[in-house]
Motif scaffolding. Structure first.
Motif, PDB file in Angstrom:
ATOM      1  N   CYS A   1       3.574   3.309  -2.330  1.00 22.14           N
ATOM      2  CA  CYS A   1       2.031   2.875  -1.247  1.00 22.14           C
ATOM      3  C   CYS A   1       1.574   2.658  -3.132  1.00 22.14           C
ATOM      4  CB  CYS A   1       1.826   3.780  -0.354  1.00 22.14           C
ATOM      5  SG  CYS A   1       2.836   3.269   0.965  1.00 22.14           S
ATOM      6  N   THR A   2       0.864   1.596  -3.356  1.00 19.04           N
ATOM      7  CA  THR A   2      -0.423   1.729  -4.803  1.00 19.04           C
ATOM      8  C   THR A   2      -1.618   2.703  -4.389  1.00 19.04           C
ATOM      9  OG1 THR A   2      -0.112  -1.102  -4.834  1.00 19.04           O
ATOM     10  CG2 THR A   2       1.956   0.284  -6.081  1.00 19.04           C
ATOM     11  N   SER A   3      -1.863   1.830  -3.068  1.00 17.32           N
ATOM     12  CA  SER A   3      -3.964   2.120  -3.302  1.00 17.32           C
ATOM     13  C   SER A   3      -3.363   3.647  -2.109  1.00 17.32           C
ATOM     14  CB  SER A   3      -3.772   0.708  -2.784  1.00 17.32           C
ATOM     15  OG  SER A   3      -3.943   0.096  -3.757  1.00 17.32           O
TER      16      SER A   3
ATOM     17  N   ASN B   1      -1.788   1.820   3.476  1.00 14.32           N
ATOM     18  CA  ASN B   1      -3.691   2.108   3.047  1.00 14.32           C
ATOM     19  C   ASN B   1      -3.649   0.578   2.716  1.00 14.32           C
ATOM     20  OD1 ASN B   1      -6.027   2.472   3.313  1.00 14.32           O
ATOM     21  ND2 ASN B   1      -6.850   2.496   1.015  1.00 14.32           N
ATOM     22  N   ASP B   2      -2.936  -0.014   1.699  1.00 19.53           N
ATOM     23  CA  ASP B   2      -3.499  -1.611   0.914  1.00 19.53           C
ATOM     24  C   ASP B   2      -2.398  -2.266   0.692  1.00 19.53           C
ATOM     25  OD1 ASP B   2      -4.222  -3.971   0.548  1.00 19.53           O
ATOM     26  OD2 ASP B   2      -5.958  -3.109  -0.932  1.00 19.53           O
TER      27      ASP B   2
END
Length: 283
Positions: free
Chosen positions: A183-185, A173-174
């Motif tokens: 993926c952290t977001s 996502n970001d």
């Protein structure tokens, strides 16, 4: 007046020898004296040959002297790259045995070790290694580590890895974690998993949970991930209803074949065919 033997020998020595000195002329003048030396102490009173200095002219001028040096203290004008009263060492911006090599332009303050050329105060932004001769990865957002070149700080959005040269999954996502690319977001709609590489089931109403892919099911679907048809539906998208003639109303997902057989007088895999009635004629 009478003279001692020592005085007689000294007088004859002083008259006849130019390169000896001492009470009995038993000492040799320095070969670096420009002319004769003092008969008393051997000092080169007339100066030294080029490149030498000191009372007895036994010391050499600094290697960095531009043109000879002062006879008494060895001071001189320095060549480019040298420094000191006697021009016997490299200045802060040069190194090597003859001080002719410039410190790297990437050294902070252009200053380096006079023997090795290693940048004394570190590297200018964007360079690394001892002489700061290697450029950091162009994807490093700021500086990089002096020894390894690994990027310092966070990577630009969309990049990860020690050198920020790996690309995050487009389904993140970001951006993603600099360390492992996870993926952290969260994920974009329709994806789930640590790296957002797994696709939510077609049976999900609107996306799914990022970590386990669970979701709310559309009509006709069931299961934690909404990836199974309900017992009364079948087909690729689970929108087709099992035949109402199926016993218990259940059928196979792939082709709609009734699982428990047919009701009443119906037959066929999907229980859509009526049984043929036999008519008996009596004579």
């Amino acid at each position: 007046m009478s003279f001692s033997l020592q005085q007689i020998i000294r007088g004859m020595c002083w008259l006849l020898s130019d390169r000896q000195y001492g009470d009995i002329c038993d000492k040799i003048c320095s070969p670096n004296c420009k002319n004769v030396c003092s008969k008393i102490n051997g000092f080169c009173d007339s100066g030294c040959i080029f490149g030498k200095f000191g009372a007895d002219c036994l010391r050499s001028c600094g290697a960095g002297c531009l043109s000879g040096c002062h006879q008494n203290d060895g001071s001189c004008q320095c060549k480019t790259g040298w420094q000191g009263q006697n021009c016997d060492g490299c200045d802060l911006n040069h190194y090597g045995h003859d001080c002719s090599t410039k410190c790297s332009a990437n050294c902070k303050r252009r200053t380096c070790n006079i023997d090795t050329g290693s940048c004394t105060y570190g590297c200018e932004r964007g360079f690394y290694l001892e002489k700061c001769e290697q450029a950091c990865s162009p994807t490093c957002p700021s500086a990089c580590k002096r020894q390894s070149g690994e990027c310092e700080g966070k990577c630009p959005v969309g990049k990860y890895g020690s050198y920020c040269n790996k690309t995050c999954s487009r389904t993140c996502n970001d951006g993603c974690s600099k360390i492992d690319g996870l993926c952290t977001s969260g994920c974009i709609d329709g994806k789930f998993g640590a790296a957002c590489l797994q696709t939510c089931s077609d049976g999900c109403i609107s996306g799914c949970h990022q970590f386990d892919g669970s979701c709310t099911c559309k009509t006709g679907w069931q299961g934690l991930h909404c990836d199974e048809c309900t017992p009364n539906n079948y087909g690729e998208k689970c929108y087709q209803k099992c035949s109402s003639n199926c016993l218990n109303g259940t059928c196979l997902r792939n082709n709609g074949s009734c699982i428990g057989g047919c009701k009443g007088n119906f037959t066929g895999d999907t229980c859509t065919l009526g049984k043929i009635k036999r008519i008996f004629v009596t004579g």
